[in-house]
Structure formats: C-alpha cells, structure tokens
Motif scaffolding. Structure first.
Motif, short mmCIF file in Angstrom:
data_model
loop_
_atom_site.label_atom_id
_atom_site.label_comp_id
_atom_site.label_asym_id
_atom_site.label_seq_id
_atom_site.Cartn_x
_atom_site.Cartn_y
_atom_site.Cartn_z
N ALA A 55 35.85 26.91 24.21
CA ALA A 55 37.06 27.68 24.05
C ALA A 55 37.60 27.75 25.49
CB ALA A 55 36.92 29.25 23.48
N LEU A 56 36.93 28.41 26.58
CA LEU A 56 37.35 28.32 27.67
C LEU A 56 37.93 27.16 28.37
CD1 LEU A 56 37.64 30.33 30.48
CD2 LEU A 56 35.28 29.46 30.99
N LEU A 57 37.11 25.88 28.07
CA LEU A 57 37.41 24.71 28.82
C LEU A 57 38.70 24.27 28.22
CD1 LEU A 57 33.79 22.85 28.94
CD2 LEU A 57 35.03 24.33 30.64
N ALA A 58 38.84 24.44 26.86
CA ALA A 58 40.21 24.11 26.10
C ALA A 58 41.33 24.80 26.65
CB ALA A 58 39.95 24.37 24.35
N TYR A 59 40.93 26.21 26.90
CA TYR A 59 42.26 26.91 27.40
C TYR A 59 42.60 26.40 29.26
CZ TYR A 59 44.53 30.90 29.79
OH TYR A 59 45.21 31.53 30.71
N ASP A 231 35.36 41.09 36.03
CA ASP A 231 36.24 41.17 37.25
C ASP A 231 37.33 40.37 36.63
OD1 ASP A 231 34.87 41.75 39.47
OD2 ASP A 231 33.51 40.48 39.03
N VAL A 232 37.28 39.46 35.63
CA VAL A 232 38.43 38.78 35.13
C VAL A 232 38.15 38.65 33.69
CG1 VAL A 232 37.55 36.65 35.71
CG2 VAL A 232 39.89 36.92 35.37
N THR A 233 39.39 38.62 32.72
CA THR A 233 39.49 38.27 31.46
C THR A 233 40.16 37.30 30.87
OG1 THR A 233 38.57 40.81 30.95
CG2 THR A 233 39.63 39.40 29.15
N VAL A 234 39.79 36.58 30.26
CA VAL A 234 40.49 35.35 29.64
C VAL A 234 40.83 35.53 28.19
CG1 VAL A 234 40.68 32.65 29.58
CG2 VAL A 234 39.59 33.63 31.56
N ASN A 235 41.96 35.27 27.81
CA ASN A 235 42.08 35.50 26.32
C ASN A 235 42.21 34.02 25.70
OD1 ASN A 235 43.03 35.96 23.61
ND2 ASN A 235 44.94 36.57 24.23
N THR A 236 41.12 33.37 25.25
CA THR A 236 41.21 32.25 24.62
C THR A 236 41.79 31.95 23.47
OG1 THR A 236 38.70 32.54 23.72
CG2 THR A 236 39.05 31.49 25.94
N GLY A 237 42.08 33.33 22.85
CA GLY A 237 42.80 33.35 21.51
C GLY A 237 44.41 33.02 21.67
N GLU A 238 44.73 32.88 22.97
CA GLU A 238 46.14 32.37 22.95
C GLU A 238 46.54 30.99 22.25
OE1 GLU A 238 47.72 32.02 26.99
OE2 GLU A 238 47.03 33.90 27.39
N PHE A 239 47.85 31.10 21.52
CA PHE A 239 47.91 29.99 20.57
C PHE A 239 49.13 28.96 21.43
CE2 PHE A 239 50.21 28.26 17.10
CZ PHE A 239 49.34 28.03 16.11
N ARG A 272 40.99 36.35 21.41
CA ARG A 272 39.27 36.25 21.75
C ARG A 272 39.17 36.50 23.18
NH1 ARG A 272 39.73 36.17 17.01
NH2 ARG A 272 38.44 35.25 15.22
N LEU A 273 38.57 37.28 23.59
CA LEU A 273 38.41 37.68 25.18
C LEU A 273 37.24 37.37 25.61
CD1 LEU A 273 39.88 41.41 25.17
CD2 LEU A 273 41.11 39.25 25.29
N LEU A 274 37.13 36.48 26.55
CA LEU A 274 36.24 36.17 27.56
C LEU A 274 36.11 36.69 28.80
CD1 LEU A 274 34.53 32.73 27.89
CD2 LEU A 274 34.98 33.87 29.85
N HIS A 275 35.05 37.39 29.12
CA HIS A 275 34.90 38.38 30.62
C HIS A 275 34.18 37.64 31.26
CE1 HIS A 275 36.68 41.42 28.18
NE2 HIS A 275 35.64 41.40 27.21
N ALA A 276 34.18 37.55 32.59
CA ALA A 276 33.59 36.88 33.44
C ALA A 276 33.21 38.06 34.71
CB ALA A 276 34.27 35.65 34.06
N VAL A 285 40.07 38.46 47.33
CA VAL A 285 40.28 38.91 46.12
C VAL A 285 40.47 40.71 46.07
CG1 VAL A 285 40.27 38.67 43.75
CG2 VAL A 285 39.67 36.77 45.20
N ALA A 286 41.62 40.93 45.67
CA ALA A 286 41.70 42.54 45.78
C ALA A 286 42.00 43.02 44.19
CB ALA A 286 42.78 43.02 46.57
N GLY A 287 40.98 43.79 43.89
CA GLY A 287 41.31 44.41 42.37
C GLY A 287 40.89 43.39 41.41
N PRO A 288 41.04 44.04 40.11
CA PRO A 288 40.90 43.07 39.14
C PRO A 288 41.70 41.86 39.11
CG PRO A 288 41.11 45.53 38.23
CD PRO A 288 41.35 45.30 39.57
N GLU A 289 41.20 40.91 38.65
CA GLU A 289 41.88 39.52 38.85
C GLU A 289 42.56 39.41 37.43
OE1 GLU A 289 39.64 36.37 41.08
OE2 GLU A 289 37.94 37.41 40.20
N ARG A 290 43.61 38.54 37.59
CA ARG A 290 44.59 38.08 36.37
C ARG A 290 44.04 36.70 35.84
NH1 ARG A 290 50.51 38.52 38.24
NH2 ARG A 290 49.61 37.58 40.08
N SER A 291 43.67 36.10 36.98
CA SER A 291 43.18 34.78 36.54
C SER A 291 41.89 34.19 37.29
CB SER A 291 44.29 33.60 36.79
OG SER A 291 43.80 32.27 36.77
N LEU A 292 41.16 33.16 36.64
CA LEU A 292 39.97 32.84 37.57
C LEU A 292 40.33 31.93 38.71
CD1 LEU A 292 38.16 31.01 34.32
CD2 LEU A 292 37.34 33.00 35.65
#
Length: 552
Positions: A55-59, A231-239, A272-276, A285-292
C-alpha cells in the motif's frame, strides 16, 4: 514528423498492471507523466516475496510519482504453495514471477539480493532469531549486496518492512538489521572498496524509517511487543481519481499476485493510516512531519539550491527544465503537445548532462544532480513512448518454449496514434547473457497512423552450465555461448505471440534443468514447466545428463 526509437522488451507487458488495453492509453500516459513532478526516491527492504509494503509503495509510486525501489532478500523457497506442488527452488521461481507481477502493479523497481538458485541468501523456512538467519546466510554476503544496491539506486529515504523485535520472523529481523547497517556502510568511503573501484560512489541516505504500527507494519501475522514513536503518518487510503481505487486497494491488487501464498484481500474505501518512526536523518526536521520526504528537495526546480555559487548558467537551465516539466503536466491529455514539449525538455536535460560531463564539475552535488537528471531523461522517454501510442508486439514461431529450444521471432511496432513518426528503429531487449542475432534488418523508417513495421531477430538464452567449486553444477550468470548438441524441445507458456504467424528470428535456450536458472532467467523469464511430470524441481539430474548433489 517526430523522430523516435521504439524499444521492445521480452516479458509480460506492463499494461497488465493498469488492467488492460481500453482504459489504458490515457491511464498509462497519466502515470508516465506523474513522476516528472518530483525527484525524490524511496527504498523498501524485505526478506521474502510478499514482504513489500504494498500500500505504501503504491501511494509513493503511483500517487506521488516518487522513484520507488523494492529490495527483497530471498525468493521464498521455504514458503507455502496454495497453487501447485512446486517447492524448494521451483517454488522460488514461482514466487519470483509473482513478485515481478506484483511490482508492476505498484510501479516499483524490483531488486533481489538472491542472485542464483543455490544462493546462500535462501529461504530455509521459519527462523526464530536474526542470529540464526545471519549464521545460515553469512552476514557479509547480504550486507555487501545491499550496500551495492544502495550505492547504485541512491535512495533518499529507506524503510525496512518490519521492526527488529521479539516475535518477528528471524528473516524479517535480519533484513532490518542489515538495512540499518548497510545505510551506514553505503556512506563510508572505506567500506567495500571493490565497489568504488568498479565505479560506484558512496551514498548517504537522507532519512531512515521503521514501521510504527502494531505488528510492525504491512499487516503481518507476527504480533509486535511494542509500538514505535510516530514521526510521520501516511494515509494510503487516499483515492486516486485516475486509477479509480485507493492506494491501499491498489496495494491489495498487487498482493493478489502472490497467489501461492494466498495473498490479496478486499479492502473497503476509506482512510488507512500507516505510521512510521524516524531512526535516522541527515537533514534538519522540526516537529511532526507531513511527508516521508520533508526537508528534501522535491523538484528539479528545488535542485537549484544544491548548486553552489558560480554556476548561474546551470541554475538557469534547471529552472527552464522545471518549467518544461510543468508544461508537460499541464498539456495532458493533448498527446501532440505533450510529445513536442517532452522532446524540447529532453533536449535541455541532455544539454545539462553534457555540460556536467564536459566541464568536469566535481563534488557530490554534481554527481547527485547528474544522477537525478539521468532518471528524468528515462522518465521523459517513457512519456514519449506513452504519448505516441506505439505498441510493441513479438510474434513467435512456437508460443510454448523451454530451455534448450531455438525459437524464431519477429519484433513489430504499430502506431495507433495520429502523430506520424520518423527514424523509428526497433531492438529486442533480453535478459543478461542471452544472445540476440538479427536475421533480417533494415534502416530506421517512418511510421504513420495505423502502420506497422517489423524486424527479424535471433535470440539465444545464456543458461549454460559451468562446473563450480565442490563439483556441483549451477547455471552460469555470464555465459553466452550457444549449447552444443541437439536442443531439447519441450513446452511451456510464453505469454505472447501467435504460432500461426510466419517466423523471422531465432531463440535458443540451453538445455539444462528448467528449475535451475541463472539470475537473468529467474529475474526476467516467464515460468517454465517441463512436460515430464516430476522432472523438476526435485530432480538432481539435468536433461543434458549432468547432475549436482542435493542441497546440504
């Protein structure tokens, strides 16, 4: 008239990942254009086929357009098999082919640490500890190969699929440990100096993450004992509005190709949230990240800031290239406009590459810039191919072939687009070590709408046999000589072409046990099956009469 080169490769068509040939043209063009918008790259490491974070690779690949590399250690020889009776090396062949198809769906570049059928990086079954795994594999061999891949692929971000913690499969934990160690060694100019002598350069990965979801990520069945910091969350449920599915759904479509392992499930649309957890960063990098990829230059235009003072001309060229890339994206779906802008931008990219080579600009910044522009050159060529609607086809004398058989084939290109092309030439790409010999050829030619051009080729595979230390036999990885004696003709699905069409070129595959392939065959060829039931993979004797001892 627009000049171009049509390159035809033997293998299963990438169109299958997009679902066929009707959606296809515009979807394929859109997917080819998307990577032009970014220069970032990502590497995911896993132990077995089906360990990839689908899912992450597809995103990242289909969604963001990042260049994504999936590194798998072994070929899953010790796994289950729900679709047949293959096991051991033959199961490794099956699972390698499944992995190739799964990777096409997510649009990733697949690399394997296992290079031979008798490779030490072998799936020997369940392992309780990483120490046991590394003792069986030998720690130095996978480490050296993984360092080499990192230096070749130069990823910005690296992430293993699993955490190194109690309860995980020993293979999973081992590859995670190797990944973290390889990242350190890849940046060390003193590590593996033979790689540097061969032309590779040290590479510093910018950031490293590990999964922070319970279970280590990827939906695996091994329960984690702890959850890492997020530190970062990716929403692989994006359409994705072009593909018509979410990225987690696309990931499950990919996983469904792992049929021998019973993978693939129905996923309802929704988040669908993937946390890393970030375990290494060489950029602030300062604070929570919006992207990898936070903190990294993400476009060709942003690479301007990596160019030192005194190179204003180069900076101006990079801004011009960025404007061209944006113009290509804005021209979608006008194929002719896209094609013209692609070739204009491609010329600018090549001009900068020539300037970097000619001026002898030194330093890591110049090598990094040249590498990223070479990637853009390949991506622009892919857009050109998608925009022209040129379709490659291979016609075979016999649509079922096995190792040891000589086959005649014809390479054809059909222009289904309204844009007339000139100086079109064809070539056949084959796995490493296979011989390609033209039978009939001709000069580059024009190719108009609804027209076809064909060229003749002879093809010979390289799976010849060479004696190895200890008296065992294994396929040669570099041999190119044609096998002597009468070839053995057997049948196996090849996947394309028609037996009714007149043959115009030749393919020869050395006669050796179909289960024992070299790297090129395992990584690129379709699955072969012998007509004689049980003749592989359990046999220890090649059809040519040579034998090897069973695995110790």
């Amino acid at each position: 008239m627009i000049g171009g080169v049509a390159t035809i490769s033997i293998g299963v068509g990438a169109d299958r990942a997009m679902g066929g040939n009707d959606e296809r043209a515009l979807v394929r063009l859109h997917q080819a254009i998307r990577p032009l918008g970014t220069v970032v790259s990502f590497m995911n490491t896993g132990a077995h086929p089906d360990d990839e974070q689908s899912a992450l690779l597809a995103y990242l690949s289909r969604g963001l357009g990042a260049r994504v590399v999936s590194v798998i250690a072994n070929r899953g020889e010790g796994g289950q098999n729900q679709v047949g009776d293959e096991y051991d090396q033959a199961l490794g062949v099956v699972r390698t082919r499944e992995l190739e198809e799964a990777s096409r769906v997510t649009g990733v570049h697949l690399r394997l640490l296992s290079e031979e059928l008798d490779d030490p990086i072998y799936d020997f079954g369940f392992s309780k500890t990483p120490e046991e795994t590394l003792a069986r594999w030998g720690a130095e061999i996978p480490l050296e190969r993984l360092v080499r891949l990192i230096r070749e692929e130069r990823p910005d971000v690296v992430m293993p699929s699993f955490r190194d913690e109690y309860g995980q499969h020993g293979h999973h934990r081992a590859i995670t440990r190797l990944t973290l160690e390889a990242v350190r060694h890849a940046a060390d100019p003193e590590a593996f100096p033979e790689q540097l002598s061969a032309g590779l350069l040290p590479w510093q990965v910018r950031k490293v993450y590990v999964p922070a979801n319970p279970g280590g990520g990827g939906g695996n069945v091994y329960l984690a004992t702890e959850t890492g910091e997020v530190d970062v969350t990716v929403n692989t449920g994006e359409f994705d509005p072009v593909l018509g599915v979410s990225y987690v759904q696309l990931g499950e479509e990919s996983r469904a190709f792992h049929r021998s392992q019973g993978m693939g499930r129905v996923v309802e649309p929704g988040p669908r949230l993937l946390h890393a957890e970030r375990v290494l960063s060489t950029v602030p990098v300062a604070g929570p990240e919006r992207s990898l990829f936070d903190g990294l230059p993400s476009t060709v235009g942003e690479l301007v800031h990596t160019v030192p003072d005194g190179h204003e001309g180069l900076r101006s060229h990079l801004r011009s290239i960025q404007a061209g890339l944006e113009a290509i994206d804005g021209a979608f779906p006008d194929r002719e406009t896209i094609l013209l802008k692609v070739h204009d931008t491609l010329g600018k990219v090549r001009q900068v590459l020539e300037a970097l080579d000619g001026a002898g600009a030194g330093g890591p910044w110049a090598e990094d810039l040249a590498f990223r522009l070479r990637v853009k050159e390949e991506q622009l060529q892919a857009v050109s191919a998608a925009a022209t609607l040129v379709i490659g086809q291979i016609d075979l004398e016999d649509w079922e072939v096995v190792q040891g058989q000589e086959v005649t084939l014809t390479v054809r290109a059909f222009n289904g687009g309204q844009i007339p092309l000139e100086d079109v030439s064809l070539r056949l790409e084959a796995p490493q070590g296979w011989l390609v010999e033209p039978i009939s050829d001709g000069p580059a030619t024009a190719l108009g709408y609804n027209e076809t051009v064909g060229r003749s080729r002879s093809k010979t595979s390289a799976c010849d046999w060479r004696r190895r230390k200890g008296g065992s036999w294994s396929p040669s990885r570099t041999g190119r000589r044609r096998p002597s004696g009468t070839t053995k003709r057997q049948s196996a699905p090849f996947g394309f072409g028609s037996p009714r069409k007149r043959p115009t070129s030749t393919l020869t595959i050395p006669r050796c046990c179909a289960a024992w392939w070299d790297t090129g065959c395992m990584g690129n060829a379709p699955r072969w099956r012998s007509r004689r039931p049980g003749s592989w993979p359990s046999c220890r004797t090649c059809p040519c009469g040579r034998s090897r001892p069973p695995r110790s």
